[in-house]
Design a protein around this motif. Structure first.
Motif, short mmCIF file in Angstrom:
data_model
loop_
_atom_site.label_atom_id
_atom_site.label_comp_id
_atom_site.label_asym_id
_atom_site.label_seq_id
_atom_site.Cartn_x
_atom_site.Cartn_y
_atom_site.Cartn_z
N ASN A 1 31.66 29.53 34.05
CA ASN A 1 31.60 30.09 35.40
C ASN A 1 31.17 29.00 36.38
OD1 ASN A 1 28.79 29.82 35.21
ND2 ASN A 1 28.50 31.94 34.53
N LEU A 2 31.05 29.38 37.65
CA LEU A 2 30.76 28.39 38.68
C LEU A 2 29.40 27.73 38.46
CD1 LEU A 2 31.57 26.97 41.29
CD2 LEU A 2 30.61 28.92 42.56
N ASP A 3 28.41 28.51 38.06
CA ASP A 3 27.07 27.94 37.81
C ASP A 3 27.13 26.90 36.69
OD1 ASP A 3 25.87 29.43 39.79
OD2 ASP A 3 25.22 31.04 38.44
N ASP A 4 27.86 27.22 35.61
CA ASP A 4 27.99 26.27 34.50
C ASP A 4 28.58 24.95 34.99
OD1 ASP A 4 27.09 28.19 32.68
OD2 ASP A 4 29.13 28.91 32.27
N LEU A 5 29.65 25.05 35.76
CA LEU A 5 30.34 23.85 36.23
C LEU A 5 29.49 23.07 37.23
CD1 LEU A 5 33.87 25.44 36.64
CD2 LEU A 5 33.22 23.73 34.94
N ARG A 6 28.77 23.77 38.09
CA ARG A 6 27.91 23.09 39.07
C ARG A 6 26.80 22.32 38.36
NH1 ARG A 6 26.89 27.22 42.27
NH2 ARG A 6 24.98 27.78 41.16
N ASN A 7 26.19 22.94 37.37
CA ASN A 7 25.11 22.28 36.63
C ASN A 7 25.63 21.08 35.81
OD1 ASN A 7 23.21 24.11 37.58
ND2 ASN A 7 23.49 25.51 35.84
N GLU A 8 26.81 21.25 35.25
CA GLU A 8 27.37 20.20 34.39
C GLU A 8 27.87 19.00 35.20
OE1 GLU A 8 31.23 19.55 31.48
OE2 GLU A 8 30.32 21.54 31.59
N LEU A 9 28.55 19.28 36.29
CA LEU A 9 29.18 18.21 37.05
C LEU A 9 28.31 17.65 38.18
CD1 LEU A 9 32.79 19.71 37.32
CD2 LEU A 9 31.87 18.15 35.60
N GLY A 10 27.26 18.39 38.53
CA GLY A 10 26.36 17.91 39.57
C GLY A 10 26.99 17.82 40.94
N LYS A 11 27.92 18.70 41.22
CA LYS A 11 28.61 18.73 42.51
C LYS A 11 28.38 20.07 43.20
CE LYS A 11 30.57 14.66 42.18
NZ LYS A 11 30.30 13.57 43.15
N PRO A 12 28.48 20.11 44.54
CA PRO A 12 28.28 21.38 45.26
C PRO A 12 29.39 22.38 44.95
CG PRO A 12 28.98 19.63 46.76
CD PRO A 12 28.68 18.97 45.47
#
Length: 262
Positions: free
Chosen positions: A31-42
């Motif tokens: 989900n979006l939270d997973d991707l935000r935490n993993e990639l470190g992007k807004p």
């Protein structure tokens, strides 16, 4: 590579975000939270990339989770293979850049990523035979050897015969060229030794090669020729992983299919 596959890869590789998203979602749906935490992007940057991939039919969204479509999955497989190929060549770039690759078949070149864990052993001024010495150690501790032999070398032939008589090796399969086979036949010592040796089988290629490949149950090794046509025994590429050994077995099979006579 097919034109459509090239265009797809080019589209992904021209954006770092698209590349990272494809590889990340390839591992599992996120989900979006997973991707935000993993990639470190807004979130806005990630959502923009995801929207581009959805529009291109590489990514789909279900219950707030993003996953790859069938097209996206195939693209991810090719993308990861391409990146690993780059890494495999780059990590041993001196070896690959110094030698002729003319006789490596297309399939072997496409699958160089399997050698990403390979180590290049290089002889030095202090030890001119370091690579050869390592090769002899490796083959002395194996039960089975498959060898593509493109050179007539007394050192190599002596050792192969010796380990078949006194070592662990009980099954040695050699593929060589007509020229090398003729050199062996014209030398009574090697001709008689190989004829009498039930552990060694020799088959003859119907074409030239400049690949010195050795595959065993424990390793795969590769020597190549310089671009000027001279054999290089100063650099030995060795991989002891299952993936690398499989690469070597497939290359050996490729040449085995071109054998003209036993």
């Amino acid at each position: 590579m097919k034109e459509n596959e090239y265009k797809d890869l080019k589209y992904i590789l021209t954006s770092t975000m698209r590349t990272k998203l494809i590889i990340s979602i390839y591992e599992k749906s996120k989900n979006l939270d997973d991707l935000r935490n993993e990639l470190g992007k807004p979130s806005a940057t990630i959502l923009h990339g995801l929207k581009e991939l959805e529009n291109a039919n590489y990514v789909k969204k279900l219950n707030k989770y993003y996953s790859l479509t069938s097209n996206g999955y195939l693209l991810a497989v090719n993308l990861i293979k391409l990146i690993e190929n780059w890494y495999s060549v780059d990590v041993n770039k001196v070896f690959w850049n110094n030698h002729s690759l003319d006789y490596l078949p297309e399939e072997a070149m496409k699958n160089l990523y399997r050698l990403k864990n390979a180590e290049c052993i290089t002889s030095t001024n202090k030890d001119l035979s370091q690579a050869l010495g390592e090769y002899i150690k490796l083959i002395s501790d194996c039960e089975e050897l498959k060898i593509i032999l493109p050179i007539f070398s007394e050192i190599h032939l002596d050792k192969i015969i010796e380990i078949s008589r006194n070592g662990k090796a009980r099954n040695i399969e050699i593929i060589t060229t007509n020229k090398i086979a003729d050199s062996i036949k014209s030398n009574p010592i090697y001709s008689n030794a190989l004829k009498e040796n039930k552990h060694i089988g020799i088959s003859i290629l119907n074409k030239k090669t400049n690949i010195y490949l050795t595959v065993s149950e424990k390793f795969v090794s590769l020597n190549l020729f310089f671009k000027d046509g001279h054999f290089d025994d100063s650099q030995l590429l060795v991989d002891k992983t299952k993936e690398g050994i499989n690469w070597g077995n497939e290359l050996f099979k490729h040449y085995k299919y071109t054998i003209s006579e036993p």
